[in-house]
Design an enzyme around this catalytic site. Structure first.
Site, mmCIF file in Angstrom:
data_model
loop_
_atom_site.group_PDB
_atom_site.id
_atom_site.type_symbol
_atom_site.label_atom_id
_atom_site.label_comp_id
_atom_site.label_asym_id
_atom_site.label_seq_id
_atom_site.Cartn_x
_atom_site.Cartn_y
_atom_site.Cartn_z
ATOM 1 N N CYS A 380 0.827 -1.203 0.000
ATOM 2 C CA CYS A 380 0.000 0.000 0.000
ATOM 3 C C CYS A 380 0.866 1.260 0.000
ATOM 4 O O CYS A 380 1.405 1.635 -1.041
ATOM 5 C CB CYS A 380 -0.974 -0.058 1.178
ATOM 6 S SG CYS A 380 -2.448 0.918 0.879
ATOM 7 N N HIS A 513 -3.617 -5.022 0.854
ATOM 8 C CA HIS A 513 -2.968 -5.587 2.042
ATOM 9 C C HIS A 513 -3.085 -7.113 2.035
ATOM 10 O O HIS A 513 -4.033 -7.656 2.599
ATOM 11 C CB HIS A 513 -3.637 -5.037 3.313
ATOM 12 C CG HIS A 513 -3.342 -3.603 3.562
ATOM 13 N ND1 HIS A 513 -2.248 -3.183 4.281
ATOM 14 C CD2 HIS A 513 -3.989 -2.490 3.160
ATOM 15 C CE1 HIS A 513 -2.230 -1.866 4.328
ATOM 16 N NE2 HIS A 513 -3.274 -1.412 3.653
ATOM 17 N N GLU A 515 -1.555 -9.201 3.706
ATOM 18 C CA GLU A 515 -1.355 -9.795 5.042
ATOM 19 C C GLU A 515 -2.673 -10.166 5.715
ATOM 20 O O GLU A 515 -2.710 -11.078 6.545
ATOM 21 C CB GLU A 515 -0.546 -8.862 5.949
ATOM 22 C CG GLU A 515 -1.196 -7.548 6.373
ATOM 23 C CD GLU A 515 -0.977 -6.399 5.400
ATOM 24 O OE1 GLU A 515 -0.772 -6.653 4.207
ATOM 25 O OE2 GLU A 515 -1.044 -5.232 5.837
HETATM 26 N N1 GLN Z 1 -1.845 6.682 3.085
HETATM 27 C C1 GLN Z 1 -1.991 5.932 1.893
HETATM 28 C C2 GLN Z 1 -3.375 6.092 1.285
HETATM 29 O O1 GLN Z 1 -4.309 6.498 1.923
HETATM 30 C C3 GLN Z 1 -1.714 4.467 2.106
HETATM 31 C C4 GLN Z 1 -2.630 3.808 3.086
HETATM 32 C C5 GLN Z 1 -2.157 2.452 3.507
HETATM 33 O O2 GLN Z 1 -0.980 2.135 3.439
HETATM 34 N N2 GLN Z 1 -3.054 1.626 3.994
HETATM 35 O O3 GLN Z 1 -3.571 5.786 0.140
#
Ligand code: GLN
Length: 539
Positions: A380, A513, A515
């Site tokens: 992400c 994600h 994970e």
């Molecule tokens: N801050 C980034 C976004 O909002 C990544 C968010 C995250 O890593 N879950 O896109």
């Protein structure tokens, strides 16, 4: 009809209610029953989505896009049952529903009160969306005696009355400390905690006693006598060496048997503990290891990256080795320290994150991974940082950044204001912070002949998201010409979901994600492959 099992905790927090509930869910499932696990959280936040990891650890995301308590992650990992939005509720959510109803005049002029209106709403939640489950396990957050958890405890008391005592079971988890000075095991805290629980109307049916060492029969008898619980239902849980031993240990203490006996139900199958025994052996007797650096803002905080830590362990289990996590605070990571700090690692991981703090250190570490061909996984925010690094250092767009933390920049990462889900357009809003992200499971299409396609062995994948920003698709050609390819994309091709480097053994960034979907008994392919690459890099 479903049987309801309520799990409360006493004496102190962090006794492992989540793990106990999750282990029980596994055991009952393994005996052939259909199980659902839910968590009732006593805090006033509507969901944990806006809470800092300093406060509450990781925010776990479900397939259907709920931002939930991290215990739901334990539930999924142990039971294999995917949690849903309807499996987690907070006091904040309950009150918000009750107040909305009050504003609409739905209470027909009545005085709105904790009993019955709040407790009714809690009871609705407990029963909501239950179809053919045999067992519903509900964990009540907090510790008995807290002001916050009172309405929940009152609601489960009423619930048992409503559906009948024979359909509900109360499990209370307490601490049985060992006093070194007197070389004694003490039952008094348990007695007090049960007294507290009884004073609010609940007589536990099973007491799980968390202890450092085995509880002698005499002390068990004492707990049974003072707490009014059958001695067979005083169940000890001694600290385990790895959490994967928990289902084995609860089964050997007969927790699952006692639960079935209570309801007078016969087991449909024999419990299968072999998978847990196998992974416990791997985890406790590692022959080899790899060092993986995790660079983030909250790395020294236990639980801030709970699912991630777990997924890496799962990757280690798959490769039959131990993963040593080298936790590096991104705030203190100066580009000049990179060589020294990353010298002994075989893989570098940048997890999800928010905000500017610590980004330059992360970007410098990604540059190091790219140039030195060290396996890299960006999750992400980590993928977004990889894009910025490549734009600045390879495409020579020096002002490349994300509009999340730099308004005046060349936005290789920008705010998404609309996206597609199941054929519908969803509009993002930048007004509230809670619940305004792209959340939950989305499809991605993987391109042929990519590393990612060989890892997933499938063209379409489903993964969970939690973010507001996205890689700017308009830069695609520039990136791809220089060897950074967009190897996974949303089905409408507007949103890049996965990036990888062509001239690198293993360099992958994912906008989602992974994970959240890794489980000890079925490690996520991305983590298995990442750890394998790290193992090969080490040689
Ligand atoms: N801050 C980034 C976004 O909002 C990544 C968010 C995250 O890593 N879950 O896109």
């Amino acid at each position: 009809m479903a049987r309801y099992i309520f799990v409360t905790g006493g004496v102190v927090s962090s006794l492992g209610k989540g793990l106990s509930s999750a282990s029980l869910a596994y055991l009952l499932q393994s005996r052939g029953f259909k199980v659902r696990i839910r968590k009732l959280d006593p805090y006033l936040n509507v969901d944990p989505g806006t809470m800092s990891p300093f406060q509450h650890g990781e925010v776990f995301v479900t397939d259907d896009g709920a931002e939930t308590d991290l215990d739901l992650g334990h539930y999924e990992r142990f039971s294999g049952i995917s949690a849903k939005q309807s499996d987690n509720i907070t006091t904040g959510q309950i009150y918000s529903d009750v107040l909305k109803k009050e504003r609409k005049g739905k209470y027909l002029g009545k005085t709105v009160q904790v009993i019955p209106h709040v407790t009714d709403r809690i009871k609705e939640f407990i029963k909501y969306d239950i179809k053919n489950e045999d067992f519903v396990i509900c964990e009540i957050g907090g510790t008995v005696g807290d002001i916050e958890s009172l309405p929940f405890v009152e609601a489960i008391r009423q619930f048992s009355n409503d559906v009948g005592k024979k359909n509900t079971l109360f499990i209370h988890l307490t601490l049985v400390p060992y006093m070194k000075a007197s070389d004694e095991i003490k039952t008094k805290p348990t007695q007090h905690s049960v007294k507290e629980l009884r004073s609010i109307g609940i007589q536990p049916d099973i007491i799980i006693c968390r202890c450092e060492r085995s509880i002698p029969l005499d002390q068990k008898k004492k707990i049974s006598l003072f707490c009014n619980v059958d001695i067979k239902n005083v169940i000890q849980t001694i600290d385990v060496k790895t959490i994967y031993e928990a289902p084995i240990s609860f089964n050997s203490e007969k927790l699952d048997k006692q639960v079935l006996d209570y309801f007078n139900i016969k087991s449909k199958k024999n419990v299968n503990l072999n998978p847990w025994k196998n992974i416990t052996t791997v985890v406790l007797n590692p022959k080899k290891y790899v060092n993986i650096a995790i660079i983030g803002k909250y790395v020294n905080l236990k639980d801030a990256y709970k699912s991630l830590d777990e997924a890496l362990v799962h990757g280690g289990i798959f490769n039959n080795l131990k993963v040593n996590l080298v936790r590096i605070e991104s705030d203190n990571l100066k580009p000049s320290d990179i060589n020294k700090k990353l010298k002994n690692v075989s893989g570098i991981l940048i997890p999800g994150g928010f905000g500017k703090r610590g980004t330059e250190g992360k970007i410098a570490a990604i540059r190091y991974a790219r140039k030195n061909k060290i396996p890299f996984l960006g999750i992400c925010f980590g993928m977004q940082m990889a894009i910025i690094e490549f734009a600045r250092n390879v495409l020579n767009i020096k002002k490349a950044s994300s509009t999340e933390f730099k308004q005046k920049c060349i936005p290789v990462i920008g705010l998404i204001n609309e996206w597609q889900k199941n054929g519908k357009t969803i509009k993002g809003t930048n007004k509230d912070l809670g619940g305004t992200m792209r959340l939950g499971s989305y499809d991605a299409e993987l391109i042929n002949n990519s590393l990612i396609r060989s890892i997933y062995k499938s063209k379409i994948i489903k993964e969970r998201h939690r973010h507001r920003y996205e890689v700017n698709i308009n830069f695609r050609n520039q990136f791809e010409k220089k060897g950074l390819i967009f190897s996974g994309n949303s089905p409408d091709k507007n949103l890049p979901e996965i990036i990888e480097l062509k001239n690198h053994p293993w360099f992958i960034g994912v906008q989602f994600h992974p994970e959240f979907k890794s489980r000890p008994l079925s490690p996520h392919p991305l983590f298995s492959s990442f750890i394998k690459a790290a193992k090969n890099h080490k040689k």
